[in-house]
Design an enzyme around this catalytic site. Structure first.
Site, mmCIF file in Angstrom:
data_model
loop_
_atom_site.group_PDB
_atom_site.id
_atom_site.type_symbol
_atom_site.label_atom_id
_atom_site.label_comp_id
_atom_site.label_asym_id
_atom_site.label_seq_id
_atom_site.Cartn_x
_atom_site.Cartn_y
_atom_site.Cartn_z
ATOM 1 N N LYS A 94 13.265 -22.301 -12.854
ATOM 2 C CA LYS A 94 11.943 -22.465 -13.460
ATOM 3 C C LYS A 94 11.408 -21.130 -13.961
ATOM 4 C CE LYS A 94 8.146 -22.189 -11.148
ATOM 5 N NZ LYS A 94 6.705 -21.936 -11.060
ATOM 6 N N ASN A 95 11.534 -20.082 -13.139
ATOM 7 C CA ASN A 95 10.959 -18.792 -13.500
ATOM 8 C C ASN A 95 11.725 -18.099 -14.626
ATOM 9 O OD1 ASN A 95 8.936 -19.090 -11.624
ATOM 10 N ND2 ASN A 95 10.000 -17.938 -10.028
ATOM 11 N N CYS B 171 -1.186 -21.495 -8.760
ATOM 12 C CA CYS B 171 -1.273 -21.580 -7.301
ATOM 13 C C CYS B 171 -2.328 -20.619 -6.754
ATOM 14 C CB CYS B 171 0.079 -21.236 -6.665
ATOM 15 S SG CYS B 171 1.284 -22.571 -6.738
ATOM 16 N N ARG C 277 -3.836 -12.519 -9.021
ATOM 17 C CA ARG C 277 -2.745 -12.074 -9.879
ATOM 18 C C ARG C 277 -3.331 -11.748 -11.246
ATOM 19 N NH1 ARG C 277 2.029 -16.410 -9.080
ATOM 20 N NH2 ARG C 277 0.332 -17.903 -8.911
ATOM 21 N N ASP D 294 8.662 -15.428 -3.002
ATOM 22 C CA ASP D 294 8.810 -16.873 -3.188
ATOM 23 C C ASP D 294 9.707 -17.513 -2.127
ATOM 24 O OD1 ASP D 294 7.107 -17.085 -5.295
ATOM 25 O OD2 ASP D 294 8.644 -17.238 -6.846
ATOM 26 N N ARG E 252 6.028 -28.844 -9.283
ATOM 27 C CA ARG E 252 5.951 -27.746 -10.248
ATOM 28 C C ARG E 252 7.231 -26.915 -10.248
ATOM 29 N NH1 ARG E 252 2.466 -23.857 -8.867
ATOM 30 N NH2 ARG E 252 2.909 -22.968 -10.916
#
Length: 431
Positions: free
Chosen positions: A22-23, A125, A130, A319, A411
């Protein structure tokens, strides 16, 4: 409302396919804004965040077609075809951007291609602050004017957007994956050379740079903290395969360790998991690279308590902090976890305590004293990775664990309950 129900006590054995990252996929999707030619991504995961960013890109004028190549019921290689022949709008609205922080990545490409961008400040999230200040700092260094208006970042190049960004030297005061990705994309179409110091080194950043190079960008220093980008006049189309998801692979590696199991993580790459592998092996779980993926086997009757400190890559990933904490809840001895990336990433702790874990938190430090058993309980997911940690705890807990509020889970994990069920877990989605 959908929930995940887990009946603990099953040893996991077998093979799990690791999805595309995903990232990596999210910034790769955004490169379509840099070219008027088609961009095709293969091995793209089928996730809620992919759909959200697709909607953002559609608003800018991107034509998107998603399909799977392969026989059977949805099986095969996921393919995402994108084409942005012209930018129809430079505005990324709040109602879309607020759903996902990665939407801020459209800022640099829009500015590089059109000279103007209007992007809502992002959401995502609730794991701590951030800010986007490093993104804006870098774009200003490249000659952009930045204003904040009504919750939007309004950016434009000189001559009211008619001129290009300029190459610059950018020294990040702290490592930021998102800012590195945003500014690398912007720099590919800037005039002259851009040098980035203290740039992020994550595999997903390297994957993005490789894709841009295949589009005609000139980038050197891949995999290091010093990136050099020489701007070009245009980028052409590309077909690119998204790398496998190291966070998903790491989550399943922890699943093997916490259940005393043995798994092959198909398409996983051990070199992307160096810091996790060191922690797992210290705790009693052995990881080996095979031609087909990663072989993970629990070699101890019970995990050993192991200290963990999250750090930018190649350090231990934030993560995977919540997942390794679940492993440490049943370990022998005490483990000290220190979270250096985000200041509010222990929201899963109260839920683990509901299951019988013994955890004390003081600021960014969590002290986990291993217990003999966890017990199933109704728990609530608070963010994406916390969702996975609660499922992991449920796999080893006595009785039934019901994980609610799993929209976070979708997600970032593709069919996690189906993948775990296929290797012996008693797990299902209800509602």
């Amino acid at each position: 409302m959908a929930e995940i129900v887990v009946e603990g006590g099953q040893r996991l054995t077998g093979e799990i396919p690791v999805s595309g990252a995903k990232n990596a996929a999210l910034p790769l999707m955004v490169v379509t804004l840099l070219s008027s030619d088609p961009v095709t991504l293969t091995n793209c995961p089928d996730l809620h965040d992919i759909g959200t960013l697709s909607n953002v890109l559609h608003g800018h004028g991107t034509e998107i077609d998603a399909s799977r190549i392969g026989a059977g019921s949805g099986a095969g290689l996921p393919v995402l075809r994108m084409h942005t022949p012209e930018i129809k709008s430079v505005r990324a609205p709040y109602e879309l951007v607020s759903q996902m922080r990665a939407s801020i990545l459209v800022l640099g490409p829009l500015l590089a291609r059109t000279g103007r961008a209007e992007v809502s400040l992002p959401g995502g999230c609730a794991i701590g602050s951030r800010p986007v200040d490093l993104h804006l700092m870098g774009l200003e260094a490249m000659g952009a004017s930045i204003e904040l208006r009504d919750g939007y970042v309004v950016a434009y190049t000189p001559q009211d957007g008619k001129s290009r960004l300029k190459g610059a030297k950018i020294n990040f005061p702290k490592v930021s994956v998102g800012a590195t990705e945003n500014l690398v994309m912007a720099a590919t179409l800037a005039e002259g050379r851009t040098e980035m110091f203290n740039a992020a080194q994550e595999p997903e950043v390297v994957d993005l740079c490789k894709c841009l190079i295949n589009m005609g960008a000139q980038i050197s220093g891949l995999g290091t903290s010093h990136l050099i980008i020489d701007g070009v006049d245009r980028l052409h189309g590309v077909e690119h395969q998204v790398i496998s998801d190291r966070i998903e692979a790491g989550t399943f590696a922890v699943a093997a360790g916490i259940t005393g199991g043995e798994l092959i993580l198909k398409n996983g790459h051990l070199e992307h998991l160096g810091a996790l592998v060191a922690v797992l092996e210290a705790s009693g779980t052995v990881c080996t690279q095979l031609d087909s993926g990663i072989h993970v086997v629990s070699a101890a009757p019970r995990p050993n308590g192991t200290n963990v400190t999250t750090e930018p890559y190649p350090g231990y990933p934030t993560d995977l902090q919540a997942q390794i904490m679940s492993l440490m809840t049943i370990a022998t001895g005490t483990a000290v976890l220190t979270e250096t990336i985000f200041e509010n990433r222990y929201m899963h702790v109260p839920e683990l305590i509901r299951m019988g874990a013994d955890i004390d938190v003081d600021g960014r430090v969590a002290v986990v004293r291993g217990v003999d058993k966890l017990f199933g309980a109704p728990v609530m997911a608070t963010d994406l990775r916390a969702s996975a940690s609660l499922i992991l705890a449920g796999l080893v807990a006595q009785g039934e664990t019901v994980v609610g509020d799993i929209h976070h889970l979708d997600r970032g994990y593709e069919r996690i309950e189906a993948k775990l069920s296929a290797v012996g877990a008693k797990i299902e989605r209800q509602g």
